[in-house]
Enzyme design. Structure first.
Site, PDB file in Angstrom:
ATOM      1  N   HIS A  70       0.832  -1.202   0.000  1.00 22.53           N
ATOM      2  CA  HIS A  70       0.000   0.000   0.000  1.00 22.53           C
ATOM      3  C   HIS A  70       0.869   1.256   0.000  1.00 22.53           C
ATOM      4  CE1 HIS A  70      -2.760   2.905   2.268  1.00 22.53           C
ATOM      5  NE2 HIS A  70      -3.270   2.789   1.060  1.00 22.53           N
ATOM      6  N   GLU A  73       1.770   2.024  -3.507  1.00 22.48           N
ATOM      7  CA  GLU A  73       0.670   2.613  -4.266  1.00 22.48           C
ATOM      8  C   GLU A  73       0.696   4.135  -4.154  1.00 22.48           C
ATOM      9  OE1 GLU A  73      -3.879   3.602  -3.623  1.00 22.48           O
ATOM     10  OE2 GLU A  73      -3.384   1.547  -3.014  1.00 22.48           O
ATOM     11  N   HIS A  74       1.009   4.634  -2.963  1.00 19.14           N
ATOM     12  CA  HIS A  74       1.098   6.087  -2.761  1.00 19.14           C
ATOM     13  C   HIS A  74       2.360   6.655  -3.402  1.00 19.14           C
ATOM     14  CE1 HIS A  74      -2.025   7.074   0.439  1.00 19.14           C
ATOM     15  NE2 HIS A  74      -2.180   5.764   0.254  1.00 19.14           N
ATOM     16  N   GLU A 150      -4.822   8.334   6.500  1.00 20.73           N
ATOM     17  CA  GLU A 150      -5.789   7.483   5.812  1.00 20.73           C
ATOM     18  C   GLU A 150      -6.268   6.355   6.727  1.00 20.73           C
ATOM     19  OE1 GLU A 150      -6.164   4.625   1.824  1.00 20.73           O
ATOM     20  OE2 GLU A 150      -4.264   5.629   2.287  1.00 20.73           O
TER      21      GLU A 150
END
Length: 460
Positions: A70, A73-74, A150
């Protein structure tokens, strides 16, 4: 029945062409390095959706790298040697396009939707991100804080909390039970070097799948993909094959899955309680996935479903109530959800249990079966009316099973489902260890509707 599987996952130079529905044409090529490119040319479209998939998800993280998938992904949107974050965003904004990414338990996808004339730009930018991310030290530190925000946002959403806790209960210590986005602890702990190691190990040609749907020229896209990945510094072995797909192991062979049911009560100051009840489901490639789709429609997939009618319409106990399923290579989960007043949890859990029990004991009536089949068929066709859904379908098929059915063939499979199959599958799912997750304003000593799960109660 057309299949995308040619050998284990295809060999370099492999070509496949399948005419699907309404004149659409699916083509698949395996390029040097084992890169797979799949397109679906859709007549009459002026737009195209493109996705760069890496067949690596949160379940593939090793110790010390949890949360890395993840994190990447950023970070891939933060820049490459040839363009910074602003340039990446401006490239799509300047043509009215959309770009985003998604991380799953078994894959990560970077995707965009643009006009067909802007496909070369979209492909170049996305593949530049995938092959050449700089993972800048300062950007890494800043993005760590963004991800923590997040995760905090997700923790403030009781529905998200319930889903995450439920998955952990169902899959236990297995890698599928880990949160996709990581936890605040793993995100704070993972160093840049570990994320970079994960990037270098997993973002490789054999794991890359590029899919596009809409107004797309397959040969032109293949040429562009090769040019872009070579520009990104990837070395492409002409004889390399794609990475093999995950093997669909028998559930009995999977380690870490709980063998008994459990209840988890998560305290949150909320007006409603979020209730999830369920357990293991079917793997993504299981032939009975069409039966599961009809089962889901009948039990909790619409306003005419049993859960909606019994819990909302007849008793007014919930606004949102439904059933759901999710499949992975070697396992899946199935569950029922309701949001209700905290004092009604016991009654709602009893109703969820009762409706599942009845479905597992008695074949459904012909009119109910027909309605469930019709719902699944209609939603399937309507869901494939846009380029984005077609692009995603190609990517998921290639990564998970490799089997491509036309829409017509899929509808035929759904229409062949029988009432007996629905009953038998409901009984099989019910025989698995069942887990209850409740998120709401409960004190530690309050456990509503959990009597049948007392042995495994956990308070958070």
């Amino acid at each position: 029945m057309p299949e995308l599987i040619l050998g284990p996952a295809g060999t370099p130079g492999t070509e496949l062409t399948v005419e699907t529905d309404a004149g659409a044409l699916v083509r698949r090529s395996v390029l040097p390095g084992g890169i797979r490119v799949l397109t679906e040319a859709m007549p009459g479209q002026r737009s195209v959706a493109i996705g760069a998939w890496v067949a690596v998800g949160s379940r593939d993280e090793t110790d010390g790298h949890h949360g890395s998938t993840h994190f990447l992904e950023h970070l891939l949107f933060k820049g490459t040697p040839s363009r910074d974050a602003m340039a990446i965003a401006s490239a799509f904004d300047g043509v009215g396009g959309e770009a985003n990414a998604a991380t799953g338990k078994e894959h990560t996808c970077y995707f965009a939707r643009v006009l067909d004339v802007d496909l070369p730009m979209a492909g170049e930018v996305i593949l530049d991100m995938v092959t050449s991310a700089t993972l800048d030290v300062e950007e890494f530190a800043a993005e760590r804080e963004v991800i923590l925000e997040e995760l905090a946002m997700n923790e403030d959403d009781p529905g998200d909390v319930a889903q995450e806790r439920f998955a952990t209960q169902v899959f236990g210590a297995h890698a599928l039970g880990r949160p996709i986005g990581g936890t605040p602890e793993t995100i704070r702990a993972v160093p840049r070097d570990a994320v970079n190691e994960h990037y270098q190990r997993t973002y490789v040609p054999g794991e890359l799948v590029v899919t596009a749907a809409g107004s797309v020229d397959h040969d032109a896209l293949c040429a562009q993909v090769l040019e872009a990945v070579r520009a990104g510094g990837w070395e492409l072995d002409a004889d390399a094959s794609p990475a093999p797909r995950r093997e669909a192991s028998a559930l009995a062979a999977l380690e870490g899955f709980p063998t008994e049911g459990s209840t988890q009560i998560v305290h949150r100051v909320t007006e409603q309680a979020n209730v999830l009840l369920g357990g293991l489901g079917l793997p993504a490639g299981d032939d009975r996935r069409f039966v599961l789709a009809v089962l889901n429609a009948v039990l909790g997939g619409s306003m005419s479903s049993r859960l909606f009618q019994e819990i909302r319409e007849k008793r007014g106990l919930a606004y949102a109530v439904f059933s759901f399923s999710g499949g992975f290579a070697d396992a899946g989960m199935f569950g029922l959800y309701a949001g209700c007043a905290p004092g009604k949890v016991e009654q709602v859990v009893d109703l969820l249990e009762d409706q599942w029990r009845v479905l597992a004991a008695e074949p459904i009536e012909p009119d109910e079966l027909e309605r469930g089949i019709g719902q699944v068929c209609g939603q399937l066709v309507l869901g494939l009316e846009d380029t984005g859904s077609r692009m995603s379908r190609l990517g998921r098929i290639e990564i998970s099973t490799g089997e491509l059915l036309t829409v017509t063939e899929t509808l035929d499979r759904v229409r062949a489902v029988t009432a007996g199959q629905v009953r038998d599958l409901a009984a099989e799912l019910r025989a698995q260890p069942r887990h209850l997750t409740v998120v709401g304003p409960f004190a530690d000593h309050e456990v509503h509707g959990a009597a049948q799960f007392e042995k495994g109660i956990v308070h958070v």
